[in-house]
Enzyme design. Structure first.
Site, PDB file in Angstrom:
ATOM      1  N   GLU A 259      55.264  42.557  33.336  1.00 31.81           N
ATOM      2  CA  GLU A 259      53.987  41.987  34.037  1.00 31.81           C
ATOM      3  C   GLU A 259      53.364  40.782  33.288  1.00 31.81           C
ATOM      4  O   GLU A 259      52.201  40.595  33.234  1.00 31.81           O
ATOM      5  CB  GLU A 259      52.894  42.992  34.829  1.00 31.81           C
TER       6      GLU A 259
ATOM      7  N   GLU B 162      50.237  53.064  35.477  1.00 31.29           N
ATOM      8  CA  GLU B 162      48.644  53.448  35.143  1.00 31.29           C
ATOM      9  C   GLU B 162      48.253  55.022  34.902  1.00 31.29           C
ATOM     10  O   GLU B 162      47.201  54.821  35.527  1.00 31.29           O
ATOM     11  CB  GLU B 162      48.081  52.401  35.791  1.00 31.29           C
TER      12      GLU B 162
HETATM   13  C1  XIL Z   1      48.350  43.151  41.410  1.00 32.36           C
HETATM   14  C2  XIL Z   1      49.016  42.126  42.422  1.00 32.36           C
HETATM   15  O1  XIL Z   1      49.457  41.092  41.554  1.00 32.36           O
HETATM   16  C3  XIL Z   1      47.953  41.711  43.432  1.00 32.36           C
HETATM   17  O2  XIL Z   1      48.413  40.651  44.424  1.00 32.36           O
HETATM   18  C4  XIL Z   1      47.140  42.858  44.286  1.00 32.36           C
HETATM   19  O3  XIL Z   1      46.068  42.405  45.147  1.00 32.36           O
HETATM   20  C5  XIL Z   1      46.655  43.711  43.244  1.00 32.36           C
HETATM   21  O4  XIL Z   1      47.885  44.001  42.336  1.00 32.36           O
HETATM   22  N1  XIL Z   1      49.178  46.204  37.368  1.00 32.36           N
HETATM   23  C6  XIL Z   1      50.031  46.269  38.123  1.00 32.36           C
HETATM   24  C7  XIL Z   1      50.381  45.532  39.420  1.00 32.36           C
HETATM   25  O5  XIL Z   1      50.922  47.165  38.144  1.00 32.36           O
HETATM   26  O6  XIL Z   1      50.870  46.058  40.607  1.00 32.36           O
HETATM   27  C8  XIL Z   1      49.129  44.647  39.863  1.00 32.36           C
HETATM   28  O7  XIL Z   1      49.426  43.745  40.791  1.00 32.36           O
HETATM   29  C9  XIL Z   1      48.271  44.094  38.494  1.00 32.36           C
HETATM   30  C10 XIL Z   1      47.964  45.063  37.556  1.00 32.36           C
END
Ligand code: XIL
Length: 675
Positions: free
Chosen positions: A447, A342
């Protein structure tokens, strides 16, 4: 009027009720017990003395002048919480008034779900030390959630002052406090996704550690049965890997090389090693879930930011230590690392963050250089981001990654794919192809979660969308787009970080959803079965007319805009005013699903100080413009346009916006089917 829910809990009757499966006793009560529909933290009372608040995580709380001062916070999620175990199965509103030297404060929810832990962000806001900010948001608590807690956390470890904090039930109270949680489905009975997709790509899942440490092994069994790639959901992020206590105890010794430990990730690494499952390492360099002390001289957030040279050393040593500890202790388990996560900003260019502030714009390039230099051979290096399919963000990402690709330091693009079932599939696949072609890298969908549509047959419609999406992914793979892994971001809807949007493939009780079926149909053929309670969508071509003379409107806010009926309409008394919001596209939204299969004609009168105003179809990723009119003179202007809504569209809205966030005024909105 909301009414409290009275429970009869006289001890003599309790046995009867329990035997009848009717109720359980709220803790410590032996008289009539009313579940309060609002819980307000009382900061005049000490913890455990009826003030409705508890310390959350590793922090200290001092009470002063009716406020709570949260100090000594070790991690961003340390804070203060209101327990609300009786609110499971309800929509709640959480609200807090805070001040803090942290950039922002967030209200989040934590709950247990069959021995696993889930975290959901509810609402956040920018904060200052001197002024107060009120943050408020709604969230659904899953029916099977236990021990729900609403807590206040912050972007950083600085203090937080809380002057008000409350949680209340929204709408009618659904009392599940005595209802047992649902039985889990047998996780071994569902056909395997990874087996079905063996010819195409790995099928992965993100999980928290609790799946492996949980005494209930059903979740572990589901992972084994379904997936052949695992991503730790939080356990390999810097905030869990950096050893704060050791590093800060001797900042001189650890000055260039922060201490690391893998306590959080070990159970997942062990599981993968024992079962021959490969892991995606997530993530090395990220602006979030990375404690700010890492970026300061002597690791002291009250001092100066560290120099570029020092941060380059810390970054290089961290990347080296983490990649090599994993490889030495778990050889071959991690096959891909998200080296940088990101780095692109939502509004263009690179995101402002501590890495950029200390090292400079080339921090991404440097991270990949270090990962290539120290990473075990054969481990693939990925860049990972969200909204990666949106054209402008894609341009920024490509621009940022091209020199890295030219230097041979990147192997893959991670498309996070936190999407909704409104996303245009062709647009999404075109993005994957473009990353692969222009960077010469492989693609992982890292994701995936898909917000279910707000439609009549939401779960079924989501399943139909999943089929379409996976058919397109398979086709792209066949056409040579090198998609090597698709990972879903969580095991069940209830475990998702976005649980309220029901974005995953399994229900909370582990049974497969129509979304799972859609994914299977894409590879095996067949159609998602219509549920027994399927509601036939009605195409209703009655024209939609709003002239606001009755002072009413049926549409609603898109994101955080606010609508109001005001005087001064177009050739009449009243019109609709759209104000506030955080972006120009926070506008006024109207549901047009009922016209599916028709061409609609939209006409309206609009007025704004903005140079132009638009009416747009809300199709994620493409947002086709239906009409744009030149405004800016603060005179009423007429606009119109046509749009064809595809047959079978399960849910579609159109929205009005002003192109510079100025308020706009709308009148005489008419939508009619043309055919
Ligand atoms: C999220 C997790 O799912 C949560 O448990 C945590 O509180 C916050 O992070 N992008 C990403 C992930 O790369 O690491 C994030 O995961 C969601 C958005």
């Amino acid at each position: 009027m909301k009414k409290g829910f009275i429970k009869l809990v006289a001890c003599a009757l309790a046995g009867m009720f329990l035997l009848g499966g009717c109720d359980v006793l709220p803790k410590g009560t032996d008289g009539p017990y009313e579940v309060p529909l609002t819980i307000t933290a009382d900061f005049t009372k000490k913890e455990g003395k009826g003030g409705n608040w508890v310390t959350y995580g590793d922090s200290k709380i001092q009470l002063k002048d009716g406020k709570a001062l949260v100090t000594d916070r070790k991690a961003s999620n340390d804070g203060i919480a209101i327990p609300c175990p009786d609110y499971r199965g309800n929509t709640i509103n959480a609200s807090a008034t805070v001040s803090s030297a942290n950039d922002s404060v967030t209200i989040s929810m934590r709950y247990d779900i069959y021995g696993n832990v889930s975290y959901v962000n509810i609402a956040g806001g920018a904060t200052t030390e001197s002024g107060e900010t009120t943050i408020s948001g709604n969230v659904d608590i899953p029916a099977n959630a236990q021990n729900a807690l609403i807590y206040i956390e912050a972007s950083d470890v600085r203090d937080i002052t809380v002057s008000a904090f409350s949680v209340s039930v929204v709408g009618d109270f659904n009392d599940l406090s005595g209802t047992p949680v649902e039985e889990l489905a047998d996780p071994t009975k569902t056909a395997s996704l990874s087996a079905a997709y063996a010819d195409y790509f790995k099928f992965g899942v993100a999980t928290p550690t609790t799946v492996y440490t949980n005494s209930n092994d059903s979740f572990k069994k589901l992972v084994l049965a379904q997936f052949n790639s695992v991503t730790p959901e939080n356990e390999l992020k810097p905030e869990n890997v950096l050893d704060a206590a050791t590093t800060k105890a001797d900042p001189e010794k650890y000055n260039e090389c922060p201490a690391v430990h893998f306590d959080a990730a070990k159970p997942i690494l062990d599981f993968c090693k024992e079962n021959g499952i490969q892991m995606r390492g997530h993530t090395l360099v990220w602006y979030s879930q990375t404690p700010s002390w890492l970026f300061y001289e002597n690791y002291d957030v009250n001092g100066q930011l560290a120099s570029r040279d020092l941060m380059l050393k810390r970054m290089e040593n961290y990347i080296d230590a983490v990649m090599n500890w994993c490889e030495e202790n778990y050889p071959g388990v991690i096959y891909a690392w998200d080296v940088v996560n990101e780095a692109a900003a939502d509004d263009g260019g690179m995101r402002d963050c501590y890495w950029k502030q200390t090292i400079g714009d080339d921090y991404v390039e440097k991270a990949f250089e270090f990962a290539r230099k120290h990473g075990p051979s054969g481990v693939q290096l990925f860049y990972n981001d969200y909204n990666e399919y949106q054209t402008s963000k894609q341009e920024d990402i490509l621009k940022m990654l091209k020199p890295i690709a030219e230097a041979g330091n990147i192997d893959g693009m991670g498309m996070q794919s936190h999407i909704s079932s409104g996303l245009n599939v062709d647009n999404y696949i075109a993005a994957a192809k473009r990353y692969a072609d222009e960077l010469g890298v492989v693609i992982h969908i890292t994701e995936l979660d898909v917000t279910a549509p707000k439609s009549l047959n939401s779960m079924y419609d989501q399943g139909v969308y999943m089929k379409k999406l996976f058919e397109a992914i398979i086709q792209a793979d066949k056409d040579g787009v090198p998609i090597e892994c698709v990972t879903v971001w969580g095991l069940t809807d209830d475990m998702s970080w976005k649980s309220a949007t029901k974005p995953l493939l399994f229900y909370g009780n582990l049974s497969p959803k129509p979304a799972y079926e859609g994914v299977m149909c894409a590879v095996n053929g067949g159609d998602v079965a219509k549920p027994a309670d399927y509601v036939e969508p009605v195409t209703d071509t009655t024209p939609f007319v709003e002239d606001y003379e009755d002072q009413k409107f049926i549409g609603g806010p898109r994101y955080s805009s606010v609508q109001k009926i005001v005087e001064g309409g177009y050739e009449s008394k009243y019109c609709l005013e759209n104000t506030e919001g955080y972006a120009e596209y926070d506008g006024y939204s109207i549901d047009v699903t009922q016209y599916a299969g028709h061409v609609i004609h939209i006409s309206f009168a609009i007025k704004s100080k903005a140079p132009s105003c638009k009416c747009t179809a809300d199709i994620d990723g493409v947002w086709p413009n239906i009409a744009e009119v030149q405004t800016g003179t603060d005179e009423w202007v007429l606009g119109e346009g046509d749009f064809e809504i595809e047959e079978g569209t399960a849910s579609l809205t159109i929205y009005f916006e002003s192109t510079d966030m100025s308020p706009f005024y709308l009148d005489n909105v008419e939508i009619k089917a043309m055919n």
